[in-house]
Design a protein around this motif. Structure first.
Motif, short mmCIF file in Angstrom:
data_model
loop_
_atom_site.label_atom_id
_atom_site.label_comp_id
_atom_site.label_asym_id
_atom_site.label_seq_id
_atom_site.Cartn_x
_atom_site.Cartn_y
_atom_site.Cartn_z
N ILE A 194 0.70 -1.17 0.09
CA ILE A 194 -0.03 0.31 0.03
C ILE A 194 0.86 1.16 0.09
O ILE A 194 0.45 2.10 -0.78
CB ILE A 194 -0.99 0.25 1.23
N PHE A 195 1.97 1.30 1.04
CA PHE A 195 2.91 2.50 0.85
C PHE A 195 3.39 2.70 -0.57
O PHE A 195 3.32 3.59 -1.26
CB PHE A 195 3.83 2.21 2.08
N ASP A 196 4.01 1.67 -1.03
CA ASP A 196 4.78 1.78 -2.41
C ASP A 196 3.63 2.30 -3.39
O ASP A 196 3.82 3.06 -4.28
CB ASP A 196 5.24 0.50 -2.93
N GLY A 197 2.20 1.76 -3.46
CA GLY A 197 1.08 2.20 -4.25
C GLY A 197 1.01 3.88 -4.14
O GLY A 197 1.02 4.44 -5.14
N TYR A 198 1.03 4.24 -2.91
CA TYR A 198 0.79 5.72 -2.79
C TYR A 198 1.95 6.33 -3.59
O TYR A 198 2.01 7.52 -3.91
CB TYR A 198 0.49 6.10 -1.31
N TYR A 199 3.19 5.92 -2.88
CA TYR A 199 4.44 6.61 -3.40
C TYR A 199 4.59 6.56 -4.84
O TYR A 199 4.72 7.88 -5.50
CB TYR A 199 5.70 5.82 -2.94
N ASN A 200 4.31 5.60 -5.47
CA ASN A 200 4.45 5.63 -7.22
C ASN A 200 3.40 6.33 -7.65
O ASN A 200 3.58 7.29 -8.69
CB ASN A 200 4.20 3.93 -7.47
N ILE A 201 2.18 6.65 -7.14
CA ILE A 201 0.83 7.56 -7.67
C ILE A 201 1.50 8.90 -7.39
O ILE A 201 1.39 9.87 -8.63
CB ILE A 201 -0.30 7.16 -6.99
N ALA A 202 1.99 9.48 -6.21
CA ALA A 202 2.52 10.71 -6.19
C ALA A 202 3.81 10.91 -7.15
O ALA A 202 3.69 12.21 -7.49
CB ALA A 202 2.94 10.66 -4.62
N ARG A 203 4.56 10.10 -7.32
CA ARG A 203 5.73 10.18 -8.30
C ARG A 203 5.25 10.58 -9.83
O ARG A 203 5.75 11.49 -10.30
CB ARG A 203 6.37 8.94 -8.29
N VAL A 204 4.30 9.75 -10.22
CA VAL A 204 3.50 9.95 -11.44
C VAL A 204 2.92 11.37 -11.60
O VAL A 204 3.17 12.16 -12.67
CB VAL A 204 2.53 8.94 -11.85
N TYR A 247 -1.87 12.08 -1.91
CA TYR A 247 -1.09 10.78 -2.00
C TYR A 247 -0.04 10.85 -0.96
O TYR A 247 0.26 9.74 -0.29
CB TYR A 247 -1.06 10.14 -3.08
N ALA A 248 0.80 11.67 -1.16
CA ALA A 248 1.89 11.83 -0.32
C ALA A 248 1.41 11.96 1.11
O ALA A 248 2.19 11.43 2.17
CB ALA A 248 2.91 12.93 -0.83
N ASP A 249 0.53 12.85 1.55
CA ASP A 249 0.28 13.15 2.87
C ASP A 249 -0.71 11.90 3.21
O ASP A 249 -0.36 11.54 4.56
CB ASP A 249 -0.98 14.43 2.62
N SER A 250 -1.45 11.11 2.59
CA SER A 250 -1.89 10.05 3.02
C SER A 250 -0.87 8.77 3.40
O SER A 250 -0.77 8.20 4.36
CB SER A 250 -2.56 9.21 1.74
N LEU A 251 0.27 8.92 2.52
CA LEU A 251 1.40 8.11 2.84
C LEU A 251 2.25 8.55 4.12
O LEU A 251 2.54 7.48 4.88
CB LEU A 251 2.52 8.32 1.70
N ILE A 252 2.44 9.62 4.33
CA ILE A 252 3.07 10.02 5.55
C ILE A 252 2.06 9.73 6.80
O ILE A 252 2.71 9.33 7.97
CB ILE A 252 3.21 11.77 5.70
N ALA A 253 1.01 10.20 6.56
CA ALA A 253 0.02 9.64 7.77
C ALA A 253 -0.08 8.01 8.19
O ALA A 253 -0.08 7.73 9.26
CB ALA A 253 -1.54 10.37 7.58
N ALA A 254 -0.14 7.40 7.20
CA ALA A 254 -0.36 5.91 7.15
C ALA A 254 1.12 5.30 7.75
O ALA A 254 1.08 4.25 8.25
CB ALA A 254 -0.64 5.20 5.81
N SER A 255 2.24 5.85 7.30
CA SER A 255 3.63 5.21 7.86
C SER A 255 4.29 5.97 9.06
O SER A 255 5.27 5.77 9.16
CB SER A 255 4.68 5.28 6.43
N LYS A 256 3.36 6.74 9.56
CA LYS A 256 3.94 7.68 10.61
C LYS A 256 4.68 6.92 11.61
O LYS A 256 5.51 7.24 12.37
CB LYS A 256 2.70 8.58 11.32
N ASN A 257 3.89 5.79 12.01
CA ASN A 257 4.52 4.89 13.41
C ASN A 257 5.10 3.80 12.67
O ASN A 257 5.15 2.81 13.73
CB ASN A 257 3.38 4.85 14.29
N VAL A 258 5.60 3.69 11.61
CA VAL A 258 6.15 2.46 11.05
C VAL A 258 7.40 2.79 11.13
O VAL A 258 8.25 3.90 11.08
CB VAL A 258 5.59 2.19 9.58
N LYS A 259 8.23 1.68 11.50
CA LYS A 259 9.81 1.94 11.51
C LYS A 259 10.28 0.38 10.58
O LYS A 259 10.67 -0.44 11.29
CB LYS A 259 10.35 1.50 13.05
N ASN A 260 10.21 0.66 9.37
CA ASN A 260 10.84 -0.61 8.37
C ASN A 260 12.11 0.16 7.74
O ASN A 260 12.46 1.30 7.84
CB ASN A 260 9.69 -1.12 7.74
#
Length: 582
Positions: free
Chosen positions: A78-88, A99-112
């Motif tokens: 899902i993260f890569d999907g939002y990232y790629n949409i924002a890039r295009v 899409y970038a804002d959605s990605l920031i919110a979704a990955s905020k507490n992720v540590k990968n």
């Protein structure tokens, strides 16, 4: 509106599972049967193949990735999907921020391995494309702080993005080492048999581009050719059009106008298909420059007008296109078309204001927000490597830092000197317009050293030029040359003037040297600069002209030659002098 309503109703659920509530960029889209059973890696590879080649297709694949991630409830996909949409969206000059804002919110507490650093990288890229450089820098700084030590790929990629920001502030010499580091890292991966074709070719493009900015056009062409070969080798054409564009621009500066024009025309179709209007505007500007250099003025003007239209239609204002407006203004001024002259004056003023706002204090911000944390990060890396006896890295790091600080201080000092000298020059009283004596002509400008009679006597050759039968006649012709301001005529040379004076070149050269105490080129430049210094001081209308127009008025073929002569003689630049007069 739907998103806002859901945000209010499902605030608690949203916090726990943010990625479930973001929509893809193409509504009603379903994964086709041909891709339903394909792996994420397969769809990602398909996306990479068409990215920057056919961005509409790339957006489709990015949405398929997002749908697949949702279907499988896989956060990483899902993260890569939002990232790629924002890039295009970024490349299509469309709004990628949701899409970038959605990605920031979704990955905020992720540590990968990639996130949340990658979320702030794409947000920074979007800001950079809009010319919002300070906001881009803020995002890159956050990304640096989130970057995991073992993720070298991401670290060097951020390095490259910071180099792009340095390029925006025209700190090309400081940006070059960062681009080189990125290229060397990707090239090492190729040598180790672990090539990432997309990033490797992108690093070649970055080097070709920065060498163009550094005016090393042979190096730029060399890396552009390398990149074009590697695109075919790895069957990856994401950067093909852009490498061609760099080559075409470099050939323009290398004076190969036919080849440059042919290549850039070939690039146009690819940029239009990709909806890359930022680079399309730059492309039209260079096509205009080529036609102008080939003396096809009407064709040049049409290209400059296209570049202007794109700037205002898509809000893309690049400093490189600035003198295109000067050509347009001068063109309509000569035509007596006041309406269009005013239009492009206003457009230039607006363009300058946007560029100034975006770049204001950015250099200082990069030093404070990027260089400091980056140096600290590199310092940790250096300390770790000390165990392997690689202490030379510390010295290199310190040297680069000191060099960077030295260059900034030197530039600031130079600007202050220009401003100070311009103020002194502007406060000097106007010279009285009285006939000039033959040996005093060179003493008009207050900053030009005028040699005394005794100094010239010491430097005079042993032969007595005054015995020449034409001596007195030539002295009178020189005086008339100065009084009539014939020195403002374009393309005056020692050869042409000696023919006008009905004498030989060598004798006139020696005469100027002895009587004026300088060679012919210095003599001509000082006459022109002395004239324009006084003219700018007394005539407010001329101050409103462009530097290029002023240069043309007093006999110079281009603004650069005029600026160099002005600086050498007065110790400041024309722009600073005009500003001081205001």
């Amino acid at each position: 509106m739907l998103f806002r309503i859901m945000k209010k109703i499902h605030l608690i659920v949203f916090t726990a599972f943010p990625f479930f509530f973001f929509a893809q960029s193409i509504k009603g889209l379903h994964i086709p049967d041909s891709l339903k059973n394909k792996s994420y890696q397969y769809i990602e590879e398909a996306y990479n193949k068409v990215f920057q080649v056919d961005n509409d297709k790339a957006e489709l694949f990015a949405n398929y990735i997002l749908l697949k991630g949702k279907k499988e409830n896989n956060k990483d996909i899902i993260f890569d999907g939002y990232y790629n949409i924002a890039r295009v969206k970024n490349l299509k000059n469309e709004n990628g921020h949701p899409y970038a804002d959605s990605l920031i919110a979704a990955s905020k507490n992720v540590k990968n391995y990639d996130y949340p650093a990658k979320s702030h990288i794409i947000k920074g890229i979007l800001f950079n494309n809009e010319g919002r450089y300070k906001e881009a820098l803020d995002e890159y700084t956050i990304a640096i702080n989130h970057n995991r030590t073992e993720n070298k790929e991401q670290f060097f990629y951020i390095n490259k993005l910071i180099a792009i920001l340095k390029t925006a502030t025209e700190e090309y010499e400081e940006a070059l080492p960062l681009f080189l580091k990125y290229y060397e890292y990707e090239n090492d991966k190729v040598k180790a048999g672990n090539a990432d074709a997309k990033n490797y070719i992108a690093s070649i493009f970055s080097l070709a581009n920065i060498y163009t900015k550094c005016k090393d056009y042979k190096k730029s062409t060399e890396f552009a050719d390398l990149g074009l070969v590697e695109c075919k080798k790895y069957n990856n054409y994401s950067n093909y059009s852009y490498l061609l564009m760099i080559k075409g621009i470099s050939l323009f500066y290398l004076k190969d106008l036919p080849a440059s024009y042919k290549i850039l025309q070939e690039v146009e179709k690819g940029l239009v298909n990709n909806k890359d209007y930022t680079n399309l505007g730059v492309l039209y500007y260079y096509l205009g420059k080529i036609k102008h250099a080939a003396h096809s003025e009407n064709e040049a003007i049409e290209f400059f007008k296209k570049a202007d239209s794109i700037s205002f239609m898509f809000k893309t204002f690049e400093p490189v296109k600035r003198d295109g407006y000067e050509f347009l203004i001068d063109y309509y001024k000569k035509k007596g078309d006041l309406k269009n002259q005013l239009k492009y004056i206003n457009n230039l003023i607006y363009s300058d204001s946007v560029i100034t706002i975006n770049r204001k204090n950015l250099s200082k911000e990069i030093l404070k927000k990027y260089d400091t944390p980056l140096l600290m990060k590199e310092k940790v890396s250096v300390i770790e490597k000390l165990n392997n006896q690689k202490t030379w890295l510390i010295a290199a790091l310190l040297f680069i830092s000191l060099l960077f600080i030295f260059i900034i201080r030197k530039n600031r000092k130079k600007i202050k000197e220009y401003e100070k000298q311009a103020k002194v020059l502007s406060e000097k009283p106007l010279m009285a317009s009285v006939p000039q004596k033959e040996t005093k002509i060179e003493s008009i400008a207050p900053v030009i050293h005028a040699e005394t009679a005794s100094e010239r006597k010491e430097k005079a050759p042993k032969s007595d030029l005054s015995t020449h039968p034409k001596f007195k006649i030539l002295i009178e012709k020189i005086e008339q040359f100065e009084k009539s301001k014939s020195f403002l005529t374009k393309n005056i040379t020692l050869d042409s003037l000696s023919k006008d004076f009905d004498t030989n070149r060598d004798y006139l050269s020696k005469l100027v040297n002895e009587v004026k105490g300088k060679n012919f080129s210095q003599y001509l430049n000082e006459l022109r600069i002395n004239y324009i210094v006084e003219e700018l001081k007394s005539n407010e209308k001329i101050r409103k002209h462009t530097i290029a127009a002023i240069a043309d008025d007093i006999g110079y073929n281009n603004a650069e030659s005029f600026t160099n002569a002005f600086k050498k003689i007065t110790g400041t630049l024309p722009s600073y002098y005009i500003k001081a007069l205001h």
